[in-house]
Structure formats: structure tokens, C-alpha cells
Motif scaffolding. Structure first.
Motif, PDB file in Angstrom:
ATOM      1  N   ALA A  89       0.833  -1.204   0.000  1.00  0.00           N
ATOM      2  CA  ALA A  89       0.000   0.000   0.000  1.00  0.00           C
ATOM      3  C   ALA A  89       0.867   1.253   0.000  1.00  0.00           C
ATOM      4  O   ALA A  89       0.616   2.199  -0.754  1.00  0.00           O
ATOM      5  CB  ALA A  89      -0.930  -0.010   1.213  1.00  0.00           C
ATOM      6  N   ILE A  90       1.905   1.268   0.832  1.00  0.00           N
ATOM      7  CA  ILE A  90       2.803   2.422   0.877  1.00  0.00           C
ATOM      8  C   ILE A  90       3.541   2.579  -0.448  1.00  0.00           C
ATOM      9  O   ILE A  90       3.711   3.687  -0.953  1.00  0.00           O
ATOM     10  CB  ILE A  90       3.777   2.293   2.056  1.00  0.00           C
ATOM     11  CG1 ILE A  90       3.016   2.469   3.372  1.00  0.00           C
ATOM     12  CG2 ILE A  90       4.897   3.318   1.956  1.00  0.00           C
ATOM     13  CD1 ILE A  90       3.810   2.184   4.605  1.00  0.00           C
ATOM     14  N   PHE A  91       3.967   1.457  -1.043  1.00  0.00           N
ATOM     15  CA  PHE A  91       4.647   1.509  -2.335  1.00  0.00           C
ATOM     16  C   PHE A  91       3.760   2.159  -3.388  1.00  0.00           C
ATOM     17  O   PHE A  91       4.194   3.052  -4.118  1.00  0.00           O
ATOM     18  CB  PHE A  91       5.049   0.098  -2.768  1.00  0.00           C
ATOM     19  CG  PHE A  91       5.545   0.021  -4.181  1.00  0.00           C
ATOM     20  CD1 PHE A  91       6.812   0.475  -4.507  1.00  0.00           C
ATOM     21  CD2 PHE A  91       4.740  -0.489  -5.182  1.00  0.00           C
ATOM     22  CE1 PHE A  91       7.271   0.416  -5.813  1.00  0.00           C
ATOM     23  CE2 PHE A  91       5.191  -0.558  -6.485  1.00  0.00           C
ATOM     24  CZ  PHE A  91       6.458  -0.108  -6.803  1.00  0.00           C
ATOM     25  N   PHE A  92       2.489   1.727  -3.455  1.00  0.00           N
ATOM     26  CA  PHE A  92       1.591   2.292  -4.462  1.00  0.00           C
ATOM     27  C   PHE A  92       1.269   3.753  -4.176  1.00  0.00           C
ATOM     28  O   PHE A  92       1.166   4.560  -5.102  1.00  0.00           O
ATOM     29  CB  PHE A  92       0.311   1.461  -4.581  1.00  0.00           C
ATOM     30  CG  PHE A  92       0.537   0.143  -5.282  1.00  0.00           C
ATOM     31  CD1 PHE A  92       1.052   0.101  -6.563  1.00  0.00           C
ATOM     32  CD2 PHE A  92       0.254  -1.045  -4.639  1.00  0.00           C
ATOM     33  CE1 PHE A  92       1.275  -1.101  -7.212  1.00  0.00           C
ATOM     34  CE2 PHE A  92       0.472  -2.255  -5.275  1.00  0.00           C
ATOM     35  CZ  PHE A  92       0.981  -2.283  -6.556  1.00  0.00           C
ATOM     36  N   MET A  93       1.130   4.126  -2.898  1.00  0.00           N
ATOM     37  CA  MET A  93       0.886   5.526  -2.571  1.00  0.00           C
ATOM     38  C   MET A  93       2.080   6.386  -2.972  1.00  0.00           C
ATOM     39  O   MET A  93       1.914   7.458  -3.552  1.00  0.00           O
ATOM     40  CB  MET A  93       0.595   5.680  -1.075  1.00  0.00           C
ATOM     41  CG  MET A  93      -0.779   5.203  -0.689  1.00  0.00           C
ATOM     42  SD  MET A  93      -1.263   5.282   1.052  1.00  0.00           S
ATOM     43  CE  MET A  93      -0.057   6.222   1.864  1.00  0.00           C
ATOM     44  N   LEU A  94       3.294   5.914  -2.686  1.00  0.00           N
ATOM     45  CA  LEU A  94       4.488   6.673  -3.069  1.00  0.00           C
ATOM     46  C   LEU A  94       4.618   6.767  -4.581  1.00  0.00           C
ATOM     47  O   LEU A  94       5.036   7.796  -5.110  1.00  0.00           O
ATOM     48  CB  LEU A  94       5.738   6.031  -2.471  1.00  0.00           C
ATOM     49  CG  LEU A  94       5.919   6.228  -0.975  1.00  0.00           C
ATOM     50  CD1 LEU A  94       7.130   5.443  -0.478  1.00  0.00           C
ATOM     51  CD2 LEU A  94       6.060   7.691  -0.633  1.00  0.00           C
ATOM     52  N   LYS A  95       4.258   5.686  -5.269  1.00  0.00           N
ATOM     53  CA  LYS A  95       4.331   5.697  -6.728  1.00  0.00           C
ATOM     54  C   LYS A  95       3.394   6.760  -7.305  1.00  0.00           C
ATOM     55  O   LYS A  95       3.770   7.503  -8.217  1.00  0.00           O
ATOM     56  CB  LYS A  95       3.971   4.309  -7.259  1.00  0.00           C
ATOM     57  CG  LYS A  95       4.310   4.100  -8.688  1.00  0.00           C
ATOM     58  CD  LYS A  95       4.189   2.646  -9.066  1.00  0.00           C
ATOM     59  CE  LYS A  95       4.594   2.487 -10.503  1.00  0.00           C
ATOM     60  NZ  LYS A  95       4.722   1.122 -10.918  1.00  0.00           N
ATOM     61  N   VAL A  96       2.194   6.855  -6.759  1.00  0.00           N
ATOM     62  CA  VAL A  96       1.237   7.867  -7.222  1.00  0.00           C
ATOM     63  C   VAL A  96       1.756   9.266  -6.902  1.00  0.00           C
ATOM     64  O   VAL A  96       1.700  10.172  -7.745  1.00  0.00           O
ATOM     65  CB  VAL A  96      -0.149   7.635  -6.579  1.00  0.00           C
ATOM     66  CG1 VAL A  96      -1.067   8.823  -6.804  1.00  0.00           C
ATOM     67  CG2 VAL A  96      -0.778   6.372  -7.135  1.00  0.00           C
TER      68      VAL A  96
END
Length: 134
Positions: A89-96
């Protein structure tokens, strides 16, 4: 000393960090509930009706005066799943966020109006125009 403490607390970075910790704690509870209440029962069902919370290796049985000593590897597996989901979840939030930041950096800047000419330039332009007209 009190004033120094106030200045430290009121810095933007400290306040941002405090907000992030609070939100992170709440997010962790949501993910733990997702894992314990939704994902692990489904995974347990698919693996033959296994309840991961009950998976353990008993070292000594419980008696009237001593509680059971056991290695609860099922709880450990749930913690690993929690960690993996939070990490994703953190990875995808940072990616966005990085994608939004790149878009903001790539936006063309509004064309700047040329700077106003200095008094010397204005005077030289007037002299040039006078000489041309002769």
C-alpha cells in the motif's frame, strides 16, 4: 529553554511527522483488520479450513498454575501478511505521489513577460529613433 522547545515543536517537519505517525497507526489498524478478518479466513479456507490464529507448536501444556507455553507461528504468518500488505500500500501511494510530482515538474511554466527596459535602454532607444528620423 521553553521557547526553544516551542520553536522545535512548531517547525513544519515535526508537525508533519506527528500527523504521519498518527495516520500510520490508524492505517496499520485497518490493514491488521483486513488481514485478520478478511484475508486470512479466505486463505485458511482455501488451504483446507486452517485457522492461522490457532497454528502453534505447544512446548508445555497448560496446568492450573502455569499457562501454556507455545510457539505461535500462525500469528507470525499473519504479521508477515500484515507487513506485506502495508508495504504494498505504501509503495503504491508513493508511486502515485512521485507520478504527481513529476507531472507538476513537467508542466510548462507560464511565459514570462520580458523585463522592463532600464532607463539607459529607453534613452538609447529614443536617441536611435531620433537619428533614424534624420
Amino acid at each position: 529553554m521553553v521557547n526553544e522547545f516551542k520553536q522545535l515543536i512548531m517547525k513544519g517537519n515535526i508537525v508533519d511527522l506527528a500527523v504521519a505517525v498518527i495516520i500510520g497507526g490508524a492505517f496499520g489498524k485497518i490493514v491488521t483488520s483486513l488481514v485478520n478478518d478478511i484475508l486470512m479466513p479466505v486463505i485458511g479456507f482455501l488451504l483446507g479450513r486452517i485457522n492461522f490464529a490457532n497454528l502453534k507448536i505447544v512446548i508445555t501444556e497448560a496446568t492450573d498454575s502455569v499457562p501454556e507455553a507455545a510457539i505461535r507461528y500462525g500469528a507470525f504468518i499473519q504479521s508477515i501478511v500484515d507487513f506485506l500488505i502495508i508495504s504494498l500500500a505504501i509503495f503504491f501511494m508513493l508511486k502515485v505521489l512521485m507520478k504527481l510530482r513529476r507531472k507538476k515538474e513537467e508542466e510548462p511554466l507560464a511565459p514570462e513577460s520580458p523585463p522592463e527596459p532600464s532607463k539607459e535602454e529607453i534613452l538609447l532607444t529614443e536617441i536611435r529613433d531620433i537619428l533614424k528620423s534624420r
